[in-house]
Design a protein around this motif. Structure first.
Motif, PDB file in Angstrom:
ATOM      1  N   SER A 202      40.364  54.842  37.437  1.00 45.16           N
ATOM      2  CA  SER A 202      41.139  54.455  36.258  1.00 45.16           C
ATOM      3  C   SER A 202      42.179  55.495  35.863  1.00 45.16           C
ATOM      4  O   SER A 202      43.176  55.154  35.233  1.00 45.16           O
ATOM      5  CB  SER A 202      40.218  54.112  35.085  1.00 45.16           C
ATOM      6  OG  SER A 202      39.088  54.911  35.106  1.00 45.16           O
TER       7      SER A 202
ATOM      8  N   ALA B  83      43.181  52.713  44.743  1.00 51.78           N
ATOM      9  CA  ALA B  83      42.645  51.535  44.048  1.00 51.78           C
ATOM     10  C   ALA B  83      43.634  50.376  44.108  1.00 51.78           C
ATOM     11  O   ALA B  83      43.254  49.223  44.288  1.00 51.78           O
ATOM     12  CB  ALA B  83      42.316  51.897  42.601  1.00 51.78           C
ATOM     13  N   GLU B  84      44.916  50.704  43.998  1.00 49.13           N
ATOM     14  CA  GLU B  84      45.945  49.664  44.013  1.00 49.13           C
ATOM     15  C   GLU B  84      46.050  49.026  45.411  1.00 49.13           C
ATOM     16  O   GLU B  84      46.170  47.806  45.546  1.00 49.13           O
ATOM     17  CB  GLU B  84      47.286  50.290  43.572  1.00 49.13           C
ATOM     18  CG  GLU B  84      48.440  49.348  43.419  1.00 49.13           C
ATOM     19  CD  GLU B  84      48.150  48.120  42.530  1.00 49.13           C
ATOM     20  OE1 GLU B  84      47.235  48.192  41.686  1.00 49.13           O
ATOM     21  OE2 GLU B  84      48.824  47.086  42.733  1.00 49.13           O
TER      22      GLU B  84
ATOM     23  N   ARG C   3      43.088  46.754  45.785  1.00 49.24           N
ATOM     24  CA  ARG C   3      43.241  45.561  44.956  1.00 49.24           C
ATOM     25  C   ARG C   3      44.170  44.544  45.640  1.00 49.24           C
ATOM     26  O   ARG C   3      43.897  43.360  45.692  1.00 49.24           O
ATOM     27  CB  ARG C   3      43.814  45.960  43.591  1.00 49.24           C
ATOM     28  CG  ARG C   3      43.625  44.930  42.490  1.00 49.24           C
ATOM     29  CD  ARG C   3      44.092  45.492  41.160  1.00 49.24           C
ATOM     30  NE  ARG C   3      45.521  45.790  41.193  1.00 49.24           N
ATOM     31  CZ  ARG C   3      46.478  44.953  40.826  1.00 49.24           C
ATOM     32  NH1 ARG C   3      46.163  43.770  40.386  1.00 49.24           N
ATOM     33  NH2 ARG C   3      47.744  45.305  40.903  1.00 49.24           N
ATOM     34  N   ARG C   4      45.261  45.087  46.224  1.00 47.73           N
ATOM     35  CA  ARG C   4      46.223  44.189  46.857  1.00 47.73           C
ATOM     36  C   ARG C   4      45.685  43.598  48.164  1.00 47.73           C
ATOM     37  O   ARG C   4      46.116  42.542  48.599  1.00 47.73           O
ATOM     38  CB  ARG C   4      47.547  44.927  47.102  1.00 47.73           C
ATOM     39  CG  ARG C   4      48.460  44.827  45.881  1.00 47.73           C
ATOM     40  CD  ARG C   4      49.863  45.288  46.164  1.00 47.73           C
ATOM     41  NE  ARG C   4      49.998  46.722  45.908  1.00 47.73           N
ATOM     42  CZ  ARG C   4      50.391  47.605  46.801  1.00 47.73           C
ATOM     43  NH1 ARG C   4      50.707  47.237  48.025  1.00 47.73           N
ATOM     44  NH2 ARG C   4      50.470  48.895  46.486  1.00 47.73           N
TER      45      ARG C   4
ATOM     46  N   ARG D 298      43.382  37.445  45.506  1.00 48.00           N
ATOM     47  CA  ARG D 298      43.177  37.391  44.053  1.00 48.00           C
ATOM     48  C   ARG D 298      41.990  36.502  43.655  1.00 48.00           C
ATOM     49  O   ARG D 298      41.195  36.845  42.796  1.00 48.00           O
ATOM     50  CB  ARG D 298      44.459  36.861  43.401  1.00 48.00           C
ATOM     51  CG  ARG D 298      44.450  37.067  41.932  1.00 48.00           C
ATOM     52  CD  ARG D 298      45.706  36.536  41.284  1.00 48.00           C
ATOM     53  NE  ARG D 298      45.651  37.022  39.924  1.00 48.00           N
ATOM     54  CZ  ARG D 298      46.352  38.041  39.443  1.00 48.00           C
ATOM     55  NH1 ARG D 298      47.188  38.616  40.138  1.00 48.00           N
ATOM     56  NH2 ARG D 298      46.201  38.470  38.241  1.00 48.00           N
TER      57      ARG D 298
ATOM     58  N   TRP E 299      38.675  38.384  43.694  1.00 45.85           N
ATOM     59  CA  TRP E 299      38.422  39.565  42.865  1.00 45.85           C
ATOM     60  C   TRP E 299      37.126  39.380  42.084  1.00 45.85           C
ATOM     61  O   TRP E 299      36.916  38.316  41.474  1.00 45.85           O
ATOM     62  CB  TRP E 299      39.556  39.785  41.859  1.00 45.85           C
ATOM     63  CG  TRP E 299      40.801  40.344  42.492  1.00 45.85           C
ATOM     64  CD1 TRP E 299      40.972  40.700  43.811  1.00 45.85           C
ATOM     65  CD2 TRP E 299      42.062  40.580  41.843  1.00 45.85           C
ATOM     66  NE1 TRP E 299      42.258  41.131  44.027  1.00 45.85           N
ATOM     67  CE2 TRP E 299      42.944  41.081  42.834  1.00 45.85           C
ATOM     68  CE3 TRP E 299      42.516  40.429  40.542  1.00 45.85           C
ATOM     69  CZ2 TRP E 299      44.255  41.431  42.555  1.00 45.85           C
ATOM     70  CZ3 TRP E 299      43.822  40.776  40.261  1.00 45.85           C
ATOM     71  CH2 TRP E 299      44.679  41.269  41.254  1.00 45.85           C
TER      72      TRP E 299
ATOM     73  N   HIS F 155      35.975  46.250  38.876  1.00 41.62           N
ATOM     74  CA  HIS F 155      37.302  46.415  39.473  1.00 41.62           C
ATOM     75  C   HIS F 155      37.199  46.110  40.977  1.00 41.62           C
ATOM     76  O   HIS F 155      36.193  46.459  41.607  1.00 41.62           O
ATOM     77  CB  HIS F 155      37.756  47.864  39.241  1.00 41.62           C
ATOM     78  CG  HIS F 155      39.183  48.103  39.651  1.00 41.62           C
ATOM     79  ND1 HIS F 155      39.568  48.190  40.976  1.00 41.62           N
ATOM     80  CD2 HIS F 155      40.307  48.284  38.923  1.00 41.62           C
ATOM     81  CE1 HIS F 155      40.872  48.406  41.035  1.00 41.62           C
ATOM     82  NE2 HIS F 155      41.344  48.470  39.801  1.00 41.62           N
ATOM     83  N   PRO F 156      38.224  45.469  41.558  1.00 45.41           N
ATOM     84  CA  PRO F 156      38.144  45.144  42.985  1.00 45.41           C
ATOM     85  C   PRO F 156      37.918  46.373  43.890  1.00 45.41           C
ATOM     86  O   PRO F 156      37.440  46.233  45.017  1.00 45.41           O
ATOM     87  CB  PRO F 156      39.504  44.504  43.280  1.00 45.41           C
ATOM     88  CG  PRO F 156      40.044  44.068  41.962  1.00 45.41           C
ATOM     89  CD  PRO F 156      39.436  44.943  40.914  1.00 45.41           C
ATOM     90  N   ALA F 157      38.251  47.571  43.399  1.00 48.91           N
ATOM     91  CA  ALA F 157      38.089  48.760  44.253  1.00 48.91           C
ATOM     92  C   ALA F 157      36.710  49.408  44.112  1.00 48.91           C
ATOM     93  O   ALA F 157      36.416  50.391  44.805  1.00 48.91           O
ATOM     94  CB  ALA F 157      39.175  49.785  43.926  1.00 48.91           C
ATOM     95  N   THR F 158      35.863  48.879  43.242  1.00 48.96           N
ATOM     96  CA  THR F 158      34.574  49.537  42.960  1.00 48.96           C
ATOM     97  C   THR F 158      33.757  49.771  44.238  1.00 48.96           C
ATOM     98  O   THR F 158      33.239  50.861  44.479  1.00 48.96           O
ATOM     99  CB  THR F 158      33.740  48.694  41.961  1.00 48.96           C
ATOM    100  OG1 THR F 158      34.536  48.481  40.798  1.00 48.96           O
ATOM    101  CG2 THR F 158      32.460  49.400  41.578  1.00 48.96           C
TER     102      THR F 158
END
Ligand SMILES: C[S@@+](CC[C@H](N)C(=O)[O-])C[C@H]1O[C@@H](n2cnc3c(N)ncnc32)[C@H](O)[C@@H]1O
Length: 287
Positions: A96, A158-159, A162-163, A167, A170, A175-178
């Motif tokens: 974060s 993380a970004e 996520r990408r 979507r 998710w 968070h998608p990166a967890t």
């Protein structure tokens, strides 16, 4: 005599000491020097009843021997990274706030998350994320990371993760990166093999009826605890992949929690980080 094998900020250690002092003693182990500094301030009032040691908990037997201690009444493991480690962006555990891709609990060690993220072959990265993150999108994530390299910060990583995940897939609550972050943290700190070694070693140092408690926060850790407890209660400390019994077939533990103990809704409300916690306990027999 008790051991807190994952001292962290010293919250559990303090609760144990409140119950055993005067008369009792606690050995606190952590491999993170900042945890030891914080815990030593928090536990100052207990004076000589506390000894804090910077070490990997897999070395619990050697730690106790170095203190002239042979047997203990209880050992606690509260696994994973601490609130303090997550809260400090410089440690690289959190996605974060931007920080370096570090994730080392023990900053004396050389391997960092950056080396894995920027150095592993795509296939090895995908395997790591699959194995330690149980992440079904591991191949796409690894491809995304390799294309975006070099990555410098946690937020960049993380970004990219996520990408890489569609979507519609998710996760709703995290968070998608967890899962990717969990996988890297486990790999950097070699968490599962340390645990594999530490649980039998802790069982070995318990006195008759002494207790071993472990709190876990994800299924890989919980499975490791559950299976190791079962092996030790059935008379063999055989580690995964090996066929030899290391304790001559002797039963060491009686499992006290058939199912893990989980927090009540009130506890989760007070402490949201506890929502995925599972506590398993076992008692030493046949010393
Ligand atoms: C969840 S925190 C413990 C929090 C603690 N119970 C409290 O009340 O503040 C886990 C701690 O265990 C430490 N740790 C994790 N694996 C370790 C290992 N193999 N050896 C020693 N310490 C370890 C971490 O550095 C971290 O400080």
């Amino acid at each position: 005599m008790y051991v807190d094998a994952t001292l962290g900020g010293g919250g559990h250690a303090e609760a144990i000491l409140d119950r055993i002092v005067p008369g009792g003693r606690l050995i606190g182990i952590d491999r993170d020097e900042q945890a030891l500094e914080q815990a030593s301030r928090r536990l100052e009032r207990f004076g000589g009843a506390v000894t804090l040691i910077r070490e990997n908990f897999a070395a619990i037997r050697a730690v106790l021997l170095s203190q002239g201690i042979d047997r203990v009444d209880g050992v606690l493991f509260d696994l994973g990274a601490s609130t303090m480690q997550f809260a400090d962006p410089q440690r690289g555990f959190s996605f974060s706030v931007a920080g370096p891709l570090d994730m080392r609990m023990d900053r004396r060690q050389r391997l960092t998350a950056s080396e894995l993220v920027n150095g592993l072959a795509e296939r090895d990265l995908a395997d790591l994320i699959w194995r330690y993150g149980e992440e079904r999108w591991s191949r796409r994530i690894a491809r995304g990371i390799v294309r975006a390299r070099p990555l410098a910060t946690t937020v960049e990583l993380a970004e990219v993760v996520r990408r890489a995940i569609p979507r519609r897939a998710w996760p709703r609550t995290i968070h998608p990166a967890t899962r990717t972050f969990q996988a890297l943290r486990i790999a950097v700190n070699d968490e599962l093999s340390n645990l594999d070694n530490a649980i039998p070693a802790a069982a070995e140092v318990l006195r008759e009826a002494g207790r071993l408690c472990a709190i876990t926060f994800h299924s890989l850790e919980d499975r490791t605890i559950k299976h190791t407890f079962l092996r030790l209660s059935r008379g063999c400390t055989r580690s995964p992949g090996s066929s030899a019994c290391t304790n001559g077939g002797k039963r060491w533990l009686r499992v006290l929690t058939k199912k893990p103990i989980t927090p009540t809704p009130e506890e989760i409300e007070r402490n949201p980080r506890a929502r995925s916690a599972k506590l398993r306990a076992a008692e030493r027999i046949n010393t």
